[in-house]
Scaffold this motif. Structure first.
Motif, mmCIF file in Angstrom:
data_model
loop_
_atom_site.group_PDB
_atom_site.id
_atom_site.type_symbol
_atom_site.label_atom_id
_atom_site.label_comp_id
_atom_site.label_asym_id
_atom_site.label_seq_id
_atom_site.Cartn_x
_atom_site.Cartn_y
_atom_site.Cartn_z
ATOM 1 N N LYS A 1 -22.301 -51.042 -20.362
ATOM 2 C CA LYS A 1 -23.287 -49.957 -20.434
ATOM 3 C C LYS A 1 -22.953 -48.857 -19.438
ATOM 4 O O LYS A 1 -23.048 -47.661 -19.767
ATOM 5 C CB LYS A 1 -24.691 -50.502 -20.162
ATOM 6 N N ASN A 2 -22.564 -49.253 -18.225
ATOM 7 C CA ASN A 2 -22.225 -48.263 -17.207
ATOM 8 C C ASN A 2 -21.008 -47.440 -17.634
ATOM 9 O O ASN A 2 -21.029 -46.209 -17.570
ATOM 10 C CB ASN A 2 -21.939 -48.934 -15.865
ATOM 11 N N VAL A 3 -19.948 -48.120 -18.060
ATOM 12 C CA VAL A 3 -18.717 -47.427 -18.445
ATOM 13 C C VAL A 3 -18.965 -46.499 -19.631
ATOM 14 O O VAL A 3 -18.443 -45.381 -19.673
ATOM 15 C CB VAL A 3 -17.582 -48.433 -18.727
ATOM 16 N N LYS A 4 -19.760 -46.923 -20.594
ATOM 17 C CA LYS A 4 -20.047 -46.087 -21.758
ATOM 18 C C LYS A 4 -20.680 -44.758 -21.364
ATOM 19 O O LYS A 4 -20.492 -43.758 -22.051
ATOM 20 C CB LYS A 4 -20.968 -46.815 -22.736
ATOM 21 N N HIS A 5 -21.414 -44.747 -20.269
ATOM 22 C CA HIS A 5 -22.091 -43.524 -19.840
ATOM 23 C C HIS A 5 -21.271 -42.688 -18.860
ATOM 24 O O HIS A 5 -21.710 -41.625 -18.445
ATOM 25 C CB HIS A 5 -23.461 -43.877 -19.234
ATOM 26 N N TRP A 6 -20.112 -43.167 -18.484
ATOM 27 C CA TRP A 6 -19.232 -42.405 -17.591
ATOM 28 C C TRP A 6 -18.659 -41.189 -18.311
ATOM 29 O O TRP A 6 -18.475 -41.213 -19.533
ATOM 30 C CB TRP A 6 -18.056 -43.261 -17.153
ATOM 31 N N PRO A 7 -18.282 -40.167 -17.554
ATOM 32 C CA PRO A 7 -17.525 -39.064 -18.160
ATOM 33 C C PRO A 7 -16.179 -39.593 -18.693
ATOM 34 O O PRO A 7 -15.620 -40.564 -18.169
ATOM 35 C CB PRO A 7 -17.288 -38.106 -16.984
ATOM 36 N N ARG A 8 -15.683 -38.958 -19.714
ATOM 37 C CA ARG A 8 -14.424 -39.375 -20.333
ATOM 38 C C ARG A 8 -13.293 -39.497 -19.303
ATOM 39 O O ARG A 8 -12.524 -40.453 -19.338
ATOM 40 C CB ARG A 8 -14.032 -38.380 -21.422
ATOM 41 N N GLN A 9 -13.186 -38.547 -18.391
ATOM 42 C CA GLN A 9 -12.081 -38.561 -17.440
ATOM 43 C C GLN A 9 -12.107 -39.813 -16.559
ATOM 44 O O GLN A 9 -11.059 -40.338 -16.202
ATOM 45 C CB GLN A 9 -12.084 -37.302 -16.565
ATOM 46 N N TRP A 10 -13.268 -40.322 -16.216
ATOM 47 C CA TRP A 10 -13.355 -41.550 -15.430
ATOM 48 C C TRP A 10 -12.787 -42.722 -16.218
ATOM 49 O O TRP A 10 -12.107 -43.587 -15.674
ATOM 50 C CB TRP A 10 -14.789 -41.849 -15.043
ATOM 51 N N LYS A 11 -13.077 -42.760 -17.512
ATOM 52 C CA LYS A 11 -12.546 -43.834 -18.364
ATOM 53 C C LYS A 11 -11.027 -43.729 -18.460
ATOM 54 O O LYS A 11 -10.314 -44.730 -18.360
ATOM 55 C CB LYS A 11 -13.169 -43.768 -19.761
ATOM 56 N N VAL A 12 -10.537 -42.511 -18.646
ATOM 57 C CA VAL A 12 -9.091 -42.285 -18.722
ATOM 58 C C VAL A 12 -8.427 -42.718 -17.417
ATOM 59 O O VAL A 12 -7.377 -43.373 -17.428
ATOM 60 C CB VAL A 12 -8.786 -40.807 -19.059
ATOM 61 N N ASN A 13 -9.034 -42.389 -16.294
ATOM 62 C CA ASN A 13 -8.482 -42.795 -14.998
ATOM 63 C C ASN A 13 -8.424 -44.310 -14.869
ATOM 64 O O ASN A 13 -7.441 -44.856 -14.352
ATOM 65 C CB ASN A 13 -9.295 -42.207 -13.848
ATOM 66 N N LEU A 14 -9.446 -44.996 -15.335
ATOM 67 C CA LEU A 14 -9.474 -46.462 -15.301
ATOM 68 C C LEU A 14 -8.329 -47.034 -16.135
ATOM 69 O O LEU A 14 -7.619 -47.944 -15.692
ATOM 70 C CB LEU A 14 -10.829 -46.944 -15.830
ATOM 71 N N ILE A 15 -8.125 -46.486 -17.310
ATOM 72 C CA ILE A 15 -7.028 -46.934 -18.179
ATOM 73 C C ILE A 15 -5.682 -46.681 -17.499
ATOM 74 O O ILE A 15 -4.825 -47.566 -17.440
ATOM 75 C CB ILE A 15 -7.078 -46.224 -19.547
ATOM 76 N N ARG A 16 -5.496 -45.489 -16.973
ATOM 77 C CA ARG A 16 -4.204 -45.132 -16.356
ATOM 78 C C ARG A 16 -3.879 -46.001 -15.147
ATOM 79 O O ARG A 16 -2.712 -46.253 -14.866
ATOM 80 C CB ARG A 16 -4.197 -43.663 -15.972
ATOM 81 N N GLU A 17 -4.901 -46.453 -14.416
ATOM 82 C CA GLU A 17 -4.658 -47.344 -13.273
ATOM 83 C C GLU A 17 -4.077 -48.678 -13.727
ATOM 84 O O GLU A 17 -3.179 -49.223 -13.094
ATOM 85 C CB GLU A 17 -5.955 -47.597 -12.504
ATOM 86 N N MET A 18 -4.587 -49.205 -14.823
ATOM 87 C CA MET A 18 -4.155 -50.518 -15.318
ATOM 88 C C MET A 18 -2.957 -50.400 -16.259
ATOM 89 O O MET A 18 -2.103 -51.272 -16.288
ATOM 90 C CB MET A 18 -5.300 -51.210 -16.054
ATOM 91 N N ASN A 19 -2.928 -49.344 -17.027
ATOM 92 C CA ASN A 19 -1.999 -49.234 -18.144
ATOM 93 C C ASN A 19 -1.508 -47.785 -18.277
ATOM 94 O O ASN A 19 -1.888 -47.085 -19.215
ATOM 95 C CB ASN A 19 -2.737 -49.703 -19.413
ATOM 96 N N PRO A 20 -0.675 -47.324 -17.348
ATOM 97 C CA PRO A 20 -0.284 -45.903 -17.333
ATOM 98 C C PRO A 20 0.419 -45.422 -18.599
ATOM 99 O O PRO A 20 0.359 -44.238 -18.921
ATOM 100 C CB PRO A 20 0.635 -45.788 -16.117
ATOM 101 N N ASP A 21 1.056 -46.319 -19.334
ATOM 102 C CA ASP A 21 1.759 -45.929 -20.561
ATOM 103 C C ASP A 21 0.890 -46.053 -21.809
ATOM 104 O O ASP A 21 1.360 -45.807 -22.914
ATOM 105 C CB ASP A 21 3.019 -46.780 -20.734
ATOM 106 N N TRP A 22 -0.342 -46.474 -21.646
ATOM 107 C CA TRP A 22 -1.273 -46.655 -22.758
ATOM 108 C C TRP A 22 -0.700 -47.594 -23.830
ATOM 109 O O TRP A 22 -0.895 -47.409 -25.017
ATOM 110 C CB TRP A 22 -1.648 -45.321 -23.404
ATOM 111 N N ARG A 23 0.058 -48.590 -23.408
ATOM 112 C CA ARG A 23 0.620 -49.511 -24.402
ATOM 113 C C ARG A 23 -0.459 -50.465 -24.893
ATOM 114 O O ARG A 23 -1.477 -50.664 -24.248
ATOM 115 C CB ARG A 23 1.825 -50.257 -23.840
ATOM 116 N N ASP A 24 -0.216 -51.045 -26.058
ATOM 117 C CA ASP A 24 -1.170 -51.975 -26.662
ATOM 118 C C ASP A 24 -1.087 -53.313 -25.943
ATOM 119 O O ASP A 24 -0.069 -54.014 -26.031
ATOM 120 C CB ASP A 24 -0.865 -52.130 -28.153
#
Length: 95
Positions: free
Chosen positions: A65-88
């Motif tokens: 619920k918290n993440v869903k309400h975050w701004p898009r850029q925060w979600k993108v930053n979270l993804i890039r920290e774990m998975n910088p290449d956006w691989r599956d």
């Protein structure tokens, strides 16, 4: 039992979906197969780009619920920290 908050994308920096499940491999497969009706199917979101593990369902649901309400850029930053290449990451789950 583990519970997962996860994010799907249709491509790097594409549309994002945030979900929660107790079986990440099964749920990711359902999204890939298109058997999940709704937003993820409509926007062809089948690439598992992020996930995190929680010990309780309550903790996972609250985090989702918290993440869903975050701004898009925060979600993108979270993804890039774990998975910088956006691989599956699904391939890592089923090996």
């Amino acid at each position: 039992m583990a519970y997962f908050v996860y994010m799907l994308a249709n491509r790097p920096d594409g549309t994002l979906y945030v979900g929660v499940t107790n079986d990440l491999a099964r749920r990711a497969h359902e999204h890939k197969a298109g058997s999940v009706e709704g937003f993820s199917k409509r926007y062809n979101l089948h690439r598992l780009v992020y996930y995190e593990i929680h010990e309780t369902a309550l903790a996972a649901i609250q985090r989702e619920k918290n993440v869903k309400h975050w701004p898009r850029q925060w979600k993108v930053n979270l993804i890039r920290e774990m998975n910088p290449d956006w691989r599956d990451l699904y391939d890592d789950l089923v090996r």
